[in-house]
Design a protein around this motif. Structure first.
Motif, PDB file in Angstrom:
ATOM      1  N   CYS A   1       0.838  -1.211   0.000  1.00 62.70           N
ATOM      2  CA  CYS A   1       0.000   0.000   0.000  1.00 62.70           C
ATOM      3  C   CYS A   1       0.867   1.254   0.000  1.00 62.70           C
ATOM      4  O   CYS A   1       0.523   2.264  -0.626  1.00 62.70           O
ATOM      5  N   GLY A   2       1.992   1.177   0.682  1.00 63.81           N
ATOM      6  CA  GLY A   2       2.913   2.305   0.708  1.00 63.81           C
ATOM      7  C   GLY A   2       3.507   2.603  -0.657  1.00 63.81           C
ATOM      8  O   GLY A   2       3.896   3.733  -0.943  1.00 63.81           O
ATOM      9  N   LEU A   3       3.557   1.561  -1.505  1.00 56.26           N
ATOM     10  CA  LEU A   3       4.072   1.734  -2.866  1.00 56.26           C
ATOM     11  C   LEU A   3       2.978   2.153  -3.847  1.00 56.26           C
ATOM     12  O   LEU A   3       3.255   2.380  -5.023  1.00 56.26           O
ATOM     13  N   GLY A   4       1.733   2.211  -3.349  1.00 55.17           N
ATOM     14  CA  GLY A   4       0.637   2.663  -4.202  1.00 55.17           C
ATOM     15  C   GLY A   4      -0.214   1.569  -4.803  1.00 55.17           C
ATOM     16  O   GLY A   4      -1.029   1.835  -5.698  1.00 55.17           O
ATOM     17  N   TYR A   5      -0.068   0.333  -4.312  1.00 51.52           N
ATOM     18  CA  TYR A   5      -0.890  -0.772  -4.828  1.00 51.52           C
ATOM     19  C   TYR A   5      -2.284  -0.748  -4.209  1.00 51.52           C
ATOM     20  O   TYR A   5      -2.461  -0.330  -3.061  1.00 51.52           O
ATOM     21  N   HIS A   6      -3.259  -1.218  -4.992  1.00 50.29           N
ATOM     22  CA  HIS A   6      -4.617  -1.379  -4.486  1.00 50.29           C
ATOM     23  C   HIS A   6      -4.726  -2.795  -3.931  1.00 50.29           C
ATOM     24  O   HIS A   6      -4.719  -3.771  -4.687  1.00 50.29           O
ATOM     25  N   LEU A   7      -4.798  -2.914  -2.614  1.00 50.94           N
ATOM     26  CA  LEU A   7      -4.794  -4.222  -1.952  1.00 50.94           C
ATOM     27  C   LEU A   7      -6.063  -4.405  -1.132  1.00 50.94           C
ATOM     28  O   LEU A   7      -6.399  -3.566  -0.292  1.00 50.94           O
ATOM     29  N   LYS A   8      -6.748  -5.509  -1.382  1.00 50.25           N
ATOM     30  CA  LYS A   8      -7.942  -5.847  -0.604  1.00 50.25           C
ATOM     31  C   LYS A   8      -7.607  -7.059   0.263  1.00 50.25           C
ATOM     32  O   LYS A   8      -7.061  -8.043  -0.225  1.00 50.25           O
TER      33      LYS A   8
END
Length: 261
Positions: free
Chosen positions: A158-165
């Motif tokens: 998430c810190g790298l900008g990924y969309h994680l569910k």
């Protein structure tokens, strides 16, 4: 093999299904493995998980999934068994990332064709690095996990900008009869090894060993430095530390100790 020797290996873990790789390795290498299950693993809500796996959100809009524990894979697989074959085939074709060779092998054995990570990702941090090096930030990622988990992977991605569910699919609780079963097993065995895989669920066994002169009569093996530190805190010094959290590394360090001492 007779239990009248010191080749007994007590594995402080729940056996993996359908086959446990530690059991297979030691049972075919002149050792007698015995399991002491420490935890109970149950679905948080099997129906909801199965419904999600069958949904358009997951089937059509999930590019990559992450699953890092053997228990999560087992719960995942149980849910998949309740899904029509055509839908399962679509899920098996998805890219799956996992930590460590054991979980990698189990996931491949379930039918997934594109499994990544494994030996190249021995922990969550390395897996997150691997994912960020292979998958673009536009990818939609689902992390199947338990109620108790480290936040290394979500925080890093998430810190790298990924969309994680995150989808929590199982919960873990300590069993109540650990010491009774441990004592009962040890009464029927001569000496051998006790293998600690993690601190979770082992406090009562550690206390028991300390009362029995630190457990020095039984040899102690630890999977990894974190578990070693935990044991040292209770004045139990492991005889060996497996270099990697997988059967071959554990077997080699135990076998080397037994054949050189």
């Amino acid at each position: 093999m007779s239990n009248s020797n010191s080749n007994n290996v007590i594995l402080l873990k729940n056996p993996s299904v359908p086959q446990d790789p530690y059991d297979a390795k030691f049972a075919t290498s002149h050792y007698a493995p015995h399991f002491i299950p420490l935890l109970t693993h149950t679905h948080t809500n099997k129906h909801l998980t199965t419904t999600y796996l069958s949904s358009a959100e997951f089937l059509d809009h999930c590019d990559v999934f992450i699953i890092t524990s053997q228990r999560a894979v087992e719960m995942f697989h149980e849910c998949l068994c309740g899904i029509p074959a055509a839908t399962r085939a679509r899920i098996y074709a998805k890219v799956g990332y996992t930590v460590g060779p054991a979980t990698y092998s189990i996931l491949k054995g379930c039918g997934f064709v594109d499994v990544r990570g494994g030996e190249r990702a021995g922990n969550g941090s390395k897996l997150a690095d691997l994912i960020s090096g292979e998958i673009g930030k536009e990818a939609r990622v689902v992390f199947f996990t338990g109620e108790i988990r480290k936040d290394i992977i979500p925080r890093k991605l998430c810190g790298l900008g990924y969309h994680l569910k995150e989808v929590v699919i199982y919960k873990t609780e300590c069993r109540e009869d650990i010491v009774e079963r441990f004592e009962r097993l040890m009464m029927g065995l001569d000496l051998g090894w006790i293998v600690f895989f993690s601190p979770q669920g082992t406090k009562e066994i550690v206390d028991h060993l300390r009362r029995q002169n630190g457990g020095r009569k039984w040899k102690i093996a630890s999977i990894g430095p974190t578990t070693e530190e935990y044991l040292l805190e209770y004045d139990i010094k492991p005889n060996v530390i497996a270099e990697k959290p997988e059967p071959e590394s554990l077997f080699q360090c135990i076998y080397k100790y037994d054949t050189t001492k």
